[in-house]
Structures are given as structure tokens and as C-alpha cells.
Design an enzyme around this catalytic site. Structure first.
Site, mmCIF file in Angstrom:
data_model
loop_
_atom_site.group_PDB
_atom_site.id
_atom_site.type_symbol
_atom_site.label_atom_id
_atom_site.label_comp_id
_atom_site.label_asym_id
_atom_site.label_seq_id
_atom_site.Cartn_x
_atom_site.Cartn_y
_atom_site.Cartn_z
ATOM 1 N N LYS A 126 -8.527 5.611 56.183
ATOM 2 C CA LYS A 126 -9.001 4.231 56.059
ATOM 3 C C LYS A 126 -8.589 3.701 54.705
ATOM 4 O O LYS A 126 -8.396 4.484 53.760
ATOM 5 C CB LYS A 126 -10.526 4.200 56.162
ATOM 6 C CG LYS A 126 -11.090 2.837 56.515
ATOM 7 C CD LYS A 126 -11.078 2.617 58.008
ATOM 8 C CE LYS A 126 -11.504 1.225 58.385
ATOM 9 N NZ LYS A 126 -11.694 1.112 59.844
ATOM 10 N N ASP A 166 -8.997 -4.290 60.071
ATOM 11 C CA ASP A 166 -10.447 -4.074 60.104
ATOM 12 C C ASP A 166 -11.030 -5.398 59.586
ATOM 13 O O ASP A 166 -10.347 -6.433 59.670
ATOM 14 C CB ASP A 166 -10.844 -2.856 59.236
ATOM 15 C CG ASP A 166 -12.287 -2.400 59.462
ATOM 16 O OD1 ASP A 166 -12.529 -1.682 60.440
ATOM 17 O OD2 ASP A 166 -13.185 -2.774 58.680
HETATM 18 P P1 NDP Z 1 -13.579 -9.465 61.376
HETATM 19 O O1 NDP Z 1 -13.273 -9.659 59.945
HETATM 20 O O2 NDP Z 1 -12.683 -10.017 62.406
HETATM 21 O O3 NDP Z 1 -15.048 -10.000 61.712
HETATM 22 C C1 NDP Z 1 -16.181 -9.530 61.046
HETATM 23 C C2 NDP Z 1 -17.358 -10.381 61.465
HETATM 24 O O4 NDP Z 1 -18.555 -9.865 60.928
HETATM 25 C C3 NDP Z 1 -17.242 -11.808 60.948
HETATM 26 O O5 NDP Z 1 -17.872 -12.675 61.857
HETATM 27 C C4 NDP Z 1 -17.992 -11.750 59.632
HETATM 28 O O6 NDP Z 1 -18.505 -12.989 59.228
HETATM 29 C C5 NDP Z 1 -19.099 -10.767 59.964
HETATM 30 N N1 NDP Z 1 -19.435 -9.985 58.770
HETATM 31 C C6 NDP Z 1 -18.632 -9.198 58.065
HETATM 32 N N2 NDP Z 1 -19.245 -8.672 57.011
HETATM 33 C C7 NDP Z 1 -20.459 -9.140 57.043
HETATM 34 C C8 NDP Z 1 -21.567 -8.949 56.207
HETATM 35 N N3 NDP Z 1 -21.524 -8.186 55.111
HETATM 36 N N4 NDP Z 1 -22.704 -9.579 56.544
HETATM 37 C C9 NDP Z 1 -22.751 -10.344 57.642
HETATM 38 N N5 NDP Z 1 -21.712 -10.565 58.475
HETATM 39 C C10 NDP Z 1 -20.586 -9.975 58.175
HETATM 40 O O7 NDP Z 1 -13.739 -7.880 61.563
HETATM 41 P P2 NDP Z 1 -13.726 -7.024 62.912
HETATM 42 O O8 NDP Z 1 -14.297 -7.793 64.040
HETATM 43 O O9 NDP Z 1 -12.387 -6.428 63.046
HETATM 44 O O10 NDP Z 1 -14.719 -5.832 62.507
HETATM 45 C C11 NDP Z 1 -16.113 -5.858 62.811
HETATM 46 C C12 NDP Z 1 -16.654 -4.452 62.793
HETATM 47 O O11 NDP Z 1 -15.976 -3.674 63.795
HETATM 48 C C13 NDP Z 1 -16.460 -3.672 61.489
HETATM 49 O O12 NDP Z 1 -17.542 -2.776 61.329
HETATM 50 C C14 NDP Z 1 -15.191 -2.860 61.762
HETATM 51 O O13 NDP Z 1 -15.130 -1.720 60.945
HETATM 52 C C15 NDP Z 1 -15.414 -2.506 63.219
HETATM 53 N N6 NDP Z 1 -14.230 -2.134 63.981
HETATM 54 C C16 NDP Z 1 -13.133 -2.938 64.052
HETATM 55 C C17 NDP Z 1 -12.050 -2.567 64.830
HETATM 56 C C18 NDP Z 1 -10.871 -3.445 65.008
HETATM 57 O O14 NDP Z 1 -9.978 -3.075 65.781
HETATM 58 N N7 NDP Z 1 -10.784 -4.604 64.361
HETATM 59 C C19 NDP Z 1 -12.023 -1.282 65.541
HETATM 60 C C20 NDP Z 1 -13.255 -0.548 65.458
HETATM 61 C C21 NDP Z 1 -14.292 -0.961 64.693
HETATM 62 P P3 NDP Z 1 -17.530 -14.161 58.659
HETATM 63 O O15 NDP Z 1 -16.914 -14.791 59.883
HETATM 64 O O16 NDP Z 1 -18.436 -15.076 57.928
HETATM 65 O O17 NDP Z 1 -16.525 -13.472 57.798
HETATM 66 O O1 2IT Z 2 -12.417 1.181 62.733
HETATM 67 C C1 2IT Z 2 -11.393 1.214 63.451
HETATM 68 O O2 2IT Z 2 -11.243 2.043 64.343
HETATM 69 C C2 2IT Z 2 -10.361 0.201 63.202
HETATM 70 N N1 2IT Z 2 -10.535 -0.670 62.360
HETATM 71 C C3 2IT Z 2 -9.067 0.250 63.969
HETATM 72 C C4 2IT Z 2 -8.145 1.277 63.388
HETATM 73 C C5 2IT Z 2 -6.753 1.302 63.958
HETATM 74 O O3 2IT Z 2 -5.958 2.093 63.432
HETATM 75 O O4 2IT Z 2 -6.456 0.580 64.910
#
Ligand code: NDP
Ligand code: 2IT
Length: 444
Positions: A126, A166
Site C-alpha cells: 500500500k 484508493d
Molecule cells: P474515494 O476517495 O472515491 O471516496 C471516499 C469517500 O469517503 C468520499 O465520499 C469521502 O468524502 C469519504 N471520506 C473519506 N475520508 C473520510 C473521512 N475521514 N471522514 C469522512 N468521510 C470520508 O475512495 P474509495 O471509494 O476508493 O475508498 C473508500 C474506502 O474503500 C476506503 O476505505 C478504501 O480503502 C476502500 N477500498 C477502496 C477500493 C477501491 O478499489 N477504490 C478497494 C477496496 C477498498 P469526500 O467526498 O468529502 O471526499
Molecule cells: O484497498 C484496496 O483493495 C484497494 N484500494 C484496491 C487495490 C488494488 O490494487 O486494486
């Protein structure tokens, strides 16, 4: 003292300033205690858990960049290459002001077991930065990404370490990072996933984490004799994972009534309208207040609150530790049947225990959100064979992977006498493959 407790103590002492890392390690080691205790002397002799909890390599670097006013800004960059026993390091990059070593380390540690659960040959890593993309111009984001990659490129490669997105890192950032990698190395290779479709990206990668979450949720409910269709769902977050979780939940016949961002949350009794949400978040990159302007029946509230709405299924899809003990009590009091984690470690240890004690079906993130990284591994396969699969092909493979994960975590929990404890099931199933590979490869 048992070997697991000894190592837990050491991890707590050594990483005292990294509570999220301690939290993630505590959960995993508690779950695999039963496996370790069956062969404790050998695990201790080979310092197995010390090796499992120590990253193979941690890279920390300066990221200087020039903002639009000509002012030089400096951020910190990280890449933590945690474990390569079963494949090249794989895992996302997070750009968020809360990023420090402990966040990247907990995410890297989780990634090791998650990637193992996918059944695909990917190790865990990561990275990220404390850079905040909010309020920055496209040019500022580009200059930051170019500077970040100018250091990171030395440590990554298609068979070495393959970053992705992420929080705060989506298609735009991956494009800039890829452009700079290619420029410096002169290599057109699958070194990043989540790329645009015109330069090696995979169809369905954008949707994969959210869709995968729903494939697993539907299957897990089915195992427990419950149908997803017709259920009311609360989602937190309004980013990549949340948007496509909402879309798939609605396609599967559920009604999603909430979403949230870092400043507030929406309750839409008519069901969240995905095109409106996409316009606000993906196109305008605006706050959720804008959602309400075209959806007059929806309520916007400042602060936190999605878990106060009565629901059958809760899907936390924003960030770590966003669902605490009070939220868990409210969900249980409201008759919630299942909590499935779209985010990484969104539920505190105390809340997780409370939900499990109250018979709420609980799917941990390392299983439930594995569809994203699994589809990244499918993108790597397509890049290697220089072919592109159709959306339907990728989506079918994703669904198959998520259904398999569901049955594997269920079976692992049963095998160790913990039926229905999917936290234990996921940790044990993820651990077993990594452990076998580490043992076979000697003391490295
Ligand atoms: P994004 O940046 O696309 O979205 C994150 C969302 O969560 C936004 O709506 C953001 O608000 C909100 N958010 C982030 N941080 C905070 C905080 N500290 N307090 C309140 N709200 C918050 O990220 P992802 O959707 O990609 O990721 C979301 C979660 O999923 C994370 O935990 C990530 O690690 C996990 N994840 C992501 C994967 C991926 O493929 N993208 C895969 C597996 C897990 P705002 O719109 O205001 O920024
Ligand atoms: O937390 C996760 O699994 C991710 N943000 C996606 C990682 C990836 O390599 O697609």
C-alpha cells in the site's frame, strides 16, 4: 505467555504511535490464534508472526511540487511493500491529509490477507501521501502526481509492485502517474491498475469494488436464508466504492436510502439516484449539498448520521473506524441483519464484537471489498497477454471470485468451530495460503 500474546505485546510496543496498525494486527492474530496454537513451537522457532507483522520494505520520500501561485509545497510519500510470498506487491495509493505511516501500514497488512482471499497471485502492499487533492486544480494534481512518481518509479514494476487507486486516487490520478512512469522508464507495461480504457485499463475495474461488495453480500445473506431483494440498505461514503455499491444494490432489487461525504450525509427516502450522485461527485467533484438541489425529497444533514436510519443491511464504504460502538447499538436496536464492509476497517473492534454478539451477519472488508483488487489482478492478466476482455467477461469472473470468497470464509469458520464468524473465517482462509508459501520459501 502464548506465542500469539507475546507477539501482540511486541507489536504494540514497537508500533505504539500507530493505533490503526495495532488494531488490524490484533484482529488478525486473535483470529488465527487457533491455527498458531496447533503448532506453536514451530511458529515461535521460525519467528513466523514477527515476520508476518514486519513489512518486507518501507519506502518514505519527499514529494515537492509547485502550486498554481508559484509556491513550493512539500508532502510525504509512502510505499510499504508488506509481503510478497504469493505474488508481486499489489495495493492502492491513498492521497488524504490523514495519511501517515500507521495508516499505510494497516492498509498494507490488511491487503496481504485480502489478496490471498481472491485466489489470485498477488502479494500485499500500500502507499500514498498526506497530499489533499480537495480544492486543487487539475494542473496541481498533475504536478503532484508527476513528482510522486519521479521517486516511486524506482521501486515498482509490473512483476515487482503494482499500485492502484484508493481514497483520493481515481482515474485522473492514475492517468497522470502512468504518464510519468512511462516517460521516465520508456516502458509501456501494466505497472498500475485502474488505468483509462484507452491505455490498458480493464472494463469493470471502476465498478468492481462496489459490485463485488454486493455479490458477496447477496451470497452471504443467501447462505443465511435471507434474500437481498426488497431490503433497505444504508451506505456511507459517496466515492468510488459507495457509488457502485449503491448502483449494484439497486440493480439487485434493494433500496439504498443514504450516502455521505466528509462533511455531511443524505437521506433519500425514494432511494439514492445514482446518476445524480455521479454528476455531483464524479463530474463536478462537489459536496453532497448539491445532490439535494435536484432531489427535493432528500434531506441533507451536516456531520455524521447514516447509521441512525433504520435499515436491514449496512454497508460502510467511506473510511476506517467510521462505525463505532454507539452506531452498532443503534443498528442492532433498529433490527439491522447484516453489516458488510466496503471500506477498509470501517468498524471498530468494539463495534464488530457488539454486532457479532447480537447475531448481526458481519463481513470484514478484507473479504467484502476484495473485488477491487481482484479485478486489478484481472487487469494485470489482460495487460500481460495484451488483450482486453469484455465488460461481461470481467464482471462474470468478479462475481465468481466473490462467490468463492463467501464460501471459503464460511467454510474456514466452520472448520475451526466458529460457524458464522466471518472475521475469523476470512483471517484464517487468507492466512493459510500466505503461511504455506512463506514456509516453503524458507527464512526470508
Ligand atoms: P474515494 O476517495 O472515491 O471516496 C471516499 C469517500 O469517503 C468520499 O465520499 C469521502 O468524502 C469519504 N471520506 C473519506 N475520508 C473520510 C473521512 N475521514 N471522514 C469522512 N468521510 C470520508 O475512495 P474509495 O471509494 O476508493 O475508498 C473508500 C474506502 O474503500 C476506503 O476505505 C478504501 O480503502 C476502500 N477500498 C477502496 C477500493 C477501491 O478499489 N477504490 C478497494 C477496496 C477498498 P469526500 O467526498 O468529502 O471526499
Ligand atoms: O484497498 C484496496 O483493495 C484497494 N484500494 C484496491 C487495490 C488494488 O490494487 O486494486
Amino acid at each position: 505467555m502464548s506465542y500469539v500474546d507475546e507477539v501482540l505485546e511486541k507489536v504494540k510496543q514497537k508500533n505504539a504511535a500507530e493505533p490503526e496498525f495495532i488494531q488490524a494486527v490484533s484482529e488478525v492474530l486473535e483470529s488465527i490464534r487457533v491455527v498458531i496454537e496447533a503448532d506453536e513451537d514451530e511458529y515461535r522457532r521460525t519467528a513466523f508472526l514477527e515476520r508476518l507483522t514486519e513489512p518486507e520494505r518501507q519506502i518514505k520520500f519527499r514529494v515537492p511540487w509547485v502550486d498554481d501561485k508559484g509556491q513550493v509545497q512539500v508532502n510525504t510519500g509512502y510505499r510499504i511493500q508488506f509481503n510478497s510470498a504469493i505474488g508481486p506487491y499489489k495495493g492502492g495509493l491513498r492521497f488524504h491529509p490523514s495519511v501517515y505511516q500507521g495508516i499505510i501500514k494497516f492498509l498494507g497488512f490488511e491487503q496481504v490477507f485480502k489478496n490471498s482471499l481472491t485466489g489470485l497471485p498477488i502479494g500485499g502492499g500500500k502507499g500514498g501521501s498526506d497530499f489533499d487533492p480537495k480544492g486543487k486544480s487539475d494542473n496541481e494534481v498533475m504536478r503532484f502526481c508527476q513528482s510522486f512518481m519521479t521517486e516511486l518509479y524506482k521501486y515498482i514494476g509490473k512483476d515487482e509492485d503494482v499500485p492502484a487507486g484508493d481514497i483520493g486516487v481515481g482515474g485522473r490520478e492514475i492517468g497522470y502517474l502512468y504518464g510519468q512512469y512511462k516517460r521516465i522508464t520508456n516502458l509501456y507495461e501494466g505497472v498500475l491498475t485502474g488505468k483509462g480504457l484507452t491505455f490498458g485499463g480493464s472494463l469493470a475495474r471502476t465498478e468492481a469494488t462496489g459490485y463485488g461488495l454486493l455479490y458477496l453480500t447477496e451470497e452471504l445473506l443467501k447462505i443465511n436464508g435471507i434474500e437481498l431483494a426488497g431490503k433497505t440498505v444504508c451506505v456511507s461514503g459517496a466515492g468510488n466504492v459507495a457509488i457502485y455499491a449503491i448502483q449494484k444494490a439497486e440493480q439487485l432489487g434493494a433500496k439504498v436510502v443514504t450516502c455521505s461525504d466528509s462533511t455531511g450525509w443524505i437521506y433519500d427516502p425514494d432511494g439514492i439516484d445514482v446518476p445524480t450522485l455521479q454528476e455531483v461527485k464524479e463530474v463536478k467533484r462537489a459536496r453532497l449539498t448539491e445532490y439535494q438541489t435536484t432531489r427535493p425529497n432528500a434531506e441533507y444533514h451536516e456531520g455524521k448520521g447514516v447509521w441512525t436510519i433504520k435499515c436491514d443491511v449496512a454497508l460502510p464504504c467511506a473510511t476506517q473506524n467510521e462505525l463505532g460502538i454507539e452506531d452498532a447499538k443503534t443498528l442492532v436496536a433498529n433490527g439491522c441483519l447484516a453489516v458488510c464492509e466496503g471500506a477498509n476497517m470501517p468498524t471498530t473492534l468494539e463495534a464488530t464484537k457488539y454486532l457479532q454478539d447480537n447475531k448481526v451477519i458481519f463481513a470484514p472488508g478484507k473479504a467484502a471489498n476484495a473485488g477491487g483488487v481482484a479485478t486489478s489482478a484481472l487487469e494485470m492478466s489482460q495487460n500481460s497477454e495484451r488483450l482486453s476482455w469484455t465488460f461481461e467477461e470481467v464482471d462474470a469472473k468478479l462475481k465468481n471470485i466473490m462467490v468463492n470468497i463467501t464460501h471459503n470464509i464460511d467454510a474456514a469458520a466452520k472448520k475451526y468451530g466458529m460457524e458464522g464468524n466471518y472475521v475469523a473465517g476470512a483471517n484464517i482462509a487468507g492466512f493459510e495460503k500466505v503461511a504455506q508459501a512463506m514456509k516453503a520459501q524458507g527464512i526470508v
